[in-house]
Scaffold this active site. Structure first.
Site, PDB file in Angstrom:
ATOM      1  N   TYR A 137     -21.627   3.112   5.450  1.00 17.50           N
ATOM      2  CA  TYR A 137     -21.836   1.808   5.951  1.00 17.50           C
ATOM      3  C   TYR A 137     -23.290   1.714   6.451  1.00 17.50           C
ATOM      4  O   TYR A 137     -23.566   0.862   7.019  1.00 17.50           O
ATOM      5  CB  TYR A 137     -21.058   1.685   7.090  1.00 17.50           C
ATOM      6  CG  TYR A 137     -19.411   1.203   6.702  1.00 17.50           C
ATOM      7  CD1 TYR A 137     -18.729   1.801   5.911  1.00 17.50           C
ATOM      8  CD2 TYR A 137     -18.860   0.078   7.577  1.00 17.50           C
ATOM      9  CE1 TYR A 137     -17.387   1.395   5.783  1.00 17.50           C
ATOM     10  CE2 TYR A 137     -17.446  -0.291   7.243  1.00 17.50           C
ATOM     11  CZ  TYR A 137     -16.939   0.485   6.254  1.00 17.50           C
ATOM     12  OH  TYR A 137     -15.620  -0.105   6.148  1.00 17.50           O
ATOM     13  N   LYS A 187     -14.661  14.932   0.982  1.00 14.33           N
ATOM     14  CA  LYS A 187     -14.531  14.887  -0.508  1.00 14.33           C
ATOM     15  C   LYS A 187     -15.659  15.843  -1.004  1.00 14.33           C
ATOM     16  O   LYS A 187     -16.157  15.218  -2.094  1.00 14.33           O
ATOM     17  CB  LYS A 187     -14.548  13.367  -1.081  1.00 14.33           C
ATOM     18  CG  LYS A 187     -14.033  13.402  -2.651  1.00 14.33           C
ATOM     19  CD  LYS A 187     -12.599  13.520  -2.850  1.00 14.33           C
ATOM     20  CE  LYS A 187     -12.434  13.852  -4.234  1.00 14.33           C
ATOM     21  NZ  LYS A 187     -11.270  14.360  -4.704  1.00 14.33           N
ATOM     22  N   ASP A 220      -8.025  12.659  -0.724  1.00 13.46           N
ATOM     23  CA  ASP A 220      -6.843  12.294  -1.433  1.00 13.46           C
ATOM     24  C   ASP A 220      -5.838  12.968  -0.818  1.00 13.46           C
ATOM     25  O   ASP A 220      -4.687  12.316  -0.746  1.00 13.46           O
ATOM     26  CB  ASP A 220      -7.112  12.491  -2.946  1.00 13.46           C
ATOM     27  CG  ASP A 220      -7.992  13.744  -3.112  1.00 13.46           C
ATOM     28  OD1 ASP A 220      -8.147  14.418  -2.558  1.00 13.46           O
ATOM     29  OD2 ASP A 220      -8.256  13.899  -4.268  1.00 13.46           O
ATOM     30  N   ASP A 244     -11.794   4.390   7.747  1.00 10.97           N
ATOM     31  CA  ASP A 244     -11.453   3.112   7.376  1.00 10.97           C
ATOM     32  C   ASP A 244     -10.412   2.979   6.805  1.00 10.97           C
ATOM     33  O   ASP A 244      -9.416   2.372   7.017  1.00 10.97           O
ATOM     34  CB  ASP A 244     -12.562   2.156   6.840  1.00 10.97           C
ATOM     35  CG  ASP A 244     -12.147   0.536   6.555  1.00 10.97           C
ATOM     36  OD1 ASP A 244     -11.546   0.148   7.470  1.00 10.97           O
ATOM     37  OD2 ASP A 244     -12.351   0.142   5.381  1.00 10.97           O
ATOM     38  N   ASP A 248      -5.886   2.194   8.131  1.00 12.87           N
ATOM     39  CA  ASP A 248      -5.103   1.068   7.423  1.00 12.87           C
ATOM     40  C   ASP A 248      -3.755   1.715   7.050  1.00 12.87           C
ATOM     41  O   ASP A 248      -2.753   1.488   7.134  1.00 12.87           O
ATOM     42  CB  ASP A 248      -5.631   0.155   6.464  1.00 12.87           C
ATOM     43  CG  ASP A 248      -5.961  -1.159   6.897  1.00 12.87           C
ATOM     44  OD1 ASP A 248      -6.681  -1.010   8.197  1.00 12.87           O
ATOM     45  OD2 ASP A 248      -5.968  -2.438   6.393  1.00 12.87           O
TER      46      ASP A 248
HETATM   47  C1  IPM Z   1     -12.143  -2.252  10.413  1.00 14.23           C
HETATM   48  C2  IPM Z   1     -12.633  -3.304   9.335  1.00 14.23           C
HETATM   49  C3  IPM Z   1     -14.174  -3.455   9.232  1.00 14.23           C
HETATM   50  C4  IPM Z   1     -14.807  -1.883   8.735  1.00 14.23           C
HETATM   51  C5  IPM Z   1     -14.807  -4.579   8.150  1.00 14.23           C
HETATM   52  C6  IPM Z   1     -14.149  -5.965   8.620  1.00 14.23           C
HETATM   53  C7  IPM Z   1     -16.153  -4.478   8.098  1.00 14.23           C
HETATM   54  O1  IPM Z   1     -12.010  -3.093   8.089  1.00 14.23           O
HETATM   55  O2  IPM Z   1     -12.771  -2.382  11.635  1.00 14.23           O
HETATM   56  O3  IPM Z   1     -11.452  -1.375  10.039  1.00 14.23           O
HETATM   57  O4  IPM Z   1     -14.579  -1.645   7.665  1.00 14.23           O
HETATM   58  O5  IPM Z   1     -15.209  -1.167   9.518  1.00 14.23           O
HETATM   59 MN    MN Z   2     -10.522  -1.525   8.322  1.00 16.48          MN
END
Ligand code: IPM
Ligand code: MN
Ligand code: NAD
Length: 348
Positions: A137, A187, A220, A244, A248
């Site tokens: 990032y 990785k 992975d 990130d 999720d």
């Molecule tokens: C998160 C989000 C952000 C990230 C996006 C919206 C830039 O997905 O906080 O997980 O990738 O950090």
């Molecule tokens: Mn995210």
């Protein structure tokens, strides 16, 4: 005797952001009242709507304005139908994380009582720690020959010794304070510079933390492990993008994005930390009033703990668990945001 006051910047943002912030703020206020301290909130309308009015996601002095607060509570940023995500996120959320050196993004994954997760395993308690200021990032890159067949896009990941060492050290410290297990995710079989560097620093630091059992995994394999054997994991530390994605996935293991909390911590405490749910603005349900506020309420509890109000934070989590134990907020879409919030307020 004067009452302790914490000054909080509220950035509700877009979509379901304002809904979940309203819910969390009500719960936080009640917890503060009960515990005998004051939360003084200042709301900032910075969002995609603000961008459409003013041409920027926040004012030019936005960062300096936020610097004066004890903490920031944020809902979600992004309304891709009207403002490109590359503009909105780089105009608000990502600059805050970087400017305030919130290099440790902490994301807990465990099932709240009463929540039916998708996995066979029900007893897991993972703390993901995501590097939050550099790596994939870093924003270094560019495009040349735009619009032609010769177009090139370059996006360079930047890993500094300072950045990698401090996030790994943070991971070791967290592991030492928990169950003593650290999983470091890279990785390095494919990415032979940055990720090999990360693995080397992991090994180097391991000698300083003999009480922590550290294992390196490839991203992975870690994705599969979080699904197949989450109970084997304690603290998981990863780079910005890997963290990130894994979080999720972690949110899914705990029943969905409506349950996943997040803290962007400045461990040096020389600038405010920011608390927000893992999820985004959820445009698909933004007009339905069914956003689960628990992720944001949990993030708010993490904020209180960071501010030294552990009893109030524990009281909030106990109230959330009392609500979920009775089935409230546990099935996505079943209960309205307001009903979930009311149940948590009542439990509190
Ligand atoms: C998160 C989000 C952000 C990230 C996006 C919206 C830039 O997905 O906080 O997980 O990738 O950090
Ligand atoms: Mn995210
Ligand atoms: P999202 O997290 O907003 O939504 C993904 C799915 O999860 C959707 O189906 C949504 O309805 C559901 N969901 C999310 N939060 C929920 C909640 N509290 N209760 C119930 N269901 C919930 O991800 P997306 O759709 O990829 O992104 C939408 C926008 O949000 C984009 O602009 C994106 O860039 C942005 N975003 C912002 C943040 C942030 O501000 N921290 C984080 C992620 C995404």
């Amino acid at each position: 005797m004067s009452m302790t006051t914490h000054r909080i910047a509220l950035i509700p943002g877009d979509g379901i952001g304002p809904q979940v912030i309203a819910a969390a703020w009500a719960v936080l206020q009640k917890a503060a009242d009960k515990a005998g301290f004051k939360l003084l909130g200042t709301e900032f309308p910075w969002s995609c709507a603000f961008y459409k009015e003013t041409g920027s996601m926040m004012p030019a002095d936005g960062i300096e304005t936020l610097r004066g607060f004890d903490a920031i509570l944020l809902g979600a940023v992004g309304w891709p139908a009207e403002v490109p995500d590359s503009v909105s996120l780089h105009g608000l959320l990502l600059p805050i994380r970087k400017a305030f050196v919130q290099y440790a993004n902490i994301r807990p994954h465990r099932l709240l009582p009463g929540v039916q997760g998708p996995l066979k395993a029900e007893r897991f308690d993972i703390l993901c720690i995501r590097e939050n200021t550099e790596g994939e990032y870093s924003g270094a890159g560019g495009r040349v020959h735009q619009g032609t067949a010769d177009e090139v896009a370059v996006e360079t990941s930047i890993f500094t010794r300072t950045g990698v060492e401090r996030i790994l050290r943070f991971g070791f410290e967290q592991a030492r304070a928990r169950r003593g297990k650290l999983a470091s995710v890279t990785k390095s079989n494919a990415q032979k510079y940055s990720m090999v560097f990360w693995d080397e620093i992991t090994r180097h630091l391991a000698s300083e933390y003999p009480e922590v059992e550290v294992t390196s995994y490839h991203i992975d394999a870690m994705a599969a492990r979080m699904v197949m054997a989450p109970e084997t994991l304690d603290v998981v530390v990863a780079s910005n993008l890997f963290g990130d994605i894994l979080t999720d996935l972690g949110a899914a293991t705990q029943g969905g994005l409506g349950f996943a909390a997040s803290a962007n911590i400045n461990p040096a405490r020389d600038a405010p930390s920011m608390f927000e749910p893992v999820h985004g603005s959820a445009p698909d349900i933004a007009h339905l009033g069914i956003a689960n506020p628990i992720a944001t309420i949990w993030s708010g509890a993490m904020m209180l703990e960071h501010l030294g109000e552990k009893n109030a934070a524990d009281a909030i989590m106990a109230a959330v668990e009392q609500a979920t134990t009775s089935g409230i907020g546990t099935v996505p879409g079943k209960d309205k945001t307001e009903a979930i919030t009311a149940a948590i307020l009542a439990a509190l």
